[in-house]
Design an enzyme around this catalytic site. Sequence first.
Site, PDB file in Angstrom:
ATOM      1  N   SER A  28       0.821  -1.215   0.000  1.00  0.00           N
ATOM      2  CA  SER A  28       0.000   0.000   0.000  1.00  0.00           C
ATOM      3  C   SER A  28       0.855   1.266   0.000  1.00  0.00           C
ATOM      4  O   SER A  28       2.008   1.261   0.450  1.00  0.00           O
ATOM      5  CB  SER A  28      -0.918   0.020   1.222  1.00  0.00           C
ATOM      6  OG  SER A  28      -1.604  -1.200   1.351  1.00  0.00           O
TER       7      SER A  28
HETATM    8  N1  SAM Z   1      -0.807  -3.611   3.722  1.00  0.00           N
HETATM    9  C1  SAM Z   1      -0.123  -4.532   2.831  1.00  0.00           C
HETATM   10  C2  SAM Z   1       1.340  -4.143   2.718  1.00  0.00           C
HETATM   11  O1  SAM Z   1       1.784  -3.241   3.453  1.00  0.00           O
HETATM   12  O2  SAM Z   1       2.053  -4.753   1.921  1.00  0.00           O
HETATM   13  C3  SAM Z   1      -0.739  -4.536   1.474  1.00  0.00           C
HETATM   14  C4  SAM Z   1      -1.936  -5.400   1.378  1.00  0.00           C
HETATM   15  S1  SAM Z   1      -2.508  -5.638  -0.266  1.00  0.00           S
HETATM   16  C5  SAM Z   1      -3.119  -4.047  -0.706  1.00  0.00           C
HETATM   17  C6  SAM Z   1      -3.991  -6.581   0.076  1.00  0.00           C
HETATM   18  C7  SAM Z   1      -3.732  -8.007   0.456  1.00  0.00           C
HETATM   19  O3  SAM Z   1      -4.968  -8.579   0.849  1.00  0.00           O
HETATM   20  C8  SAM Z   1      -3.191  -8.874  -0.677  1.00  0.00           C
HETATM   21  O4  SAM Z   1      -1.984  -9.458  -0.306  1.00  0.00           O
HETATM   22  C9  SAM Z   1      -4.289  -9.922  -0.882  1.00  0.00           C
HETATM   23  O5  SAM Z   1      -3.808 -11.193  -1.269  1.00  0.00           O
HETATM   24  C10 SAM Z   1      -4.939  -9.942   0.480  1.00  0.00           C
HETATM   25  N2  SAM Z   1      -6.308 -10.485   0.518  1.00  0.00           N
HETATM   26  C11 SAM Z   1      -7.339 -10.334  -0.367  1.00  0.00           C
HETATM   27  N3  SAM Z   1      -8.438 -10.992   0.065  1.00  0.00           N
HETATM   28  C12 SAM Z   1      -8.099 -11.577   1.247  1.00  0.00           C
HETATM   29  C13 SAM Z   1      -8.795 -12.392   2.181  1.00  0.00           C
HETATM   30  N4  SAM Z   1     -10.084 -12.756   2.020  1.00  0.00           N
HETATM   31  N5  SAM Z   1      -8.128 -12.807   3.280  1.00  0.00           N
HETATM   32  C14 SAM Z   1      -6.840 -12.463   3.499  1.00  0.00           C
HETATM   33  N6  SAM Z   1      -6.124 -11.696   2.652  1.00  0.00           N
HETATM   34  C15 SAM Z   1      -6.748 -11.244   1.536  1.00  0.00           C
END
Ligand code: SAM
Length: 222
Positions: free
Chosen positions: A64
């Site tokens: 992010s």
């Molecule tokens: N905050 C993180 C960082 O600093 O790197 C970035 C997160 S990224 C925007 C969103 C993440 O949510 C992805 O890695 C994705 O695989 C995960 N994700 C999506 N749906 C999910 C779910 N149902 N349960 C857990 N993780 C999920």
Amino acid sequence: MREEDFIRISKDNLKKLLKKENLFDEYLERAFDKVPREEFFDSRNRSNAYQNNAFDIGFGQTISQPTMIFIMLKRLEVRKSHKVLEIGTGSGYLTALLCELSHFVYSVERIQQLATLANQRLNKIGYTNFKIFVGDGSKGLYEYSPYDRIIVSAASSKIPQSLVEQLSEGGIMVLPVGGLEFQRLLVVKKIGNTTNVKEDVACRFVPLIGEEGFKDEMFHKS
Ligand code: SAM
């Protein structure tokens, strides 16, 4: 210029920006200083670590944007006594900040490879107050609930009911809610049996894919 010097200067510049945007308090500034964001990038991209951008981390996911992370953390008001649930570990950068700010972080990631990499990186830096789970975080993580704080880094069309149920009395949850393209950040406070929901800034996150998020089938062409 050596890469390490470039990284140090760009970290200083990003710090100035976050301060100017009023996104720091004493805890957040200290956490920003301590966590090496470059450790959450692969070796080819390290020099991009302190640009104020979201960045590709593979598997269609992103680390992010720093300003968005600090907007969320400021609203979350995490303190050292708190047990935190993070949904969407991604690179693990936000997990590291939460390790600095809280007592313990439970983090759920859907993609095994990202969870493994984040785990390795957090271990290498030396954090011990976290545990990463692979699974559908849209349902939360019932086993260790309730949580004082919940932070969700992926977007859903409505607030997942399981997450509300797993939030402590008086707890705060921050999450993006809306459509697939754009969302609004919501700040949810749990007061007795009711929730107080405040709409915050507009934002753009990858989808929360799962039972209480967007359905996986939506992303597969027939
Ligand atoms: N905050 C993180 C960082 O600093 O790197 C970035 C997160 S990224 C925007 C969103 C993440 O949510 C992805 O890695 C994705 O695989 C995960 N994700 C999506 N749906 C999910 C779910 N149902 N349960 C857990 N993780 C999920």
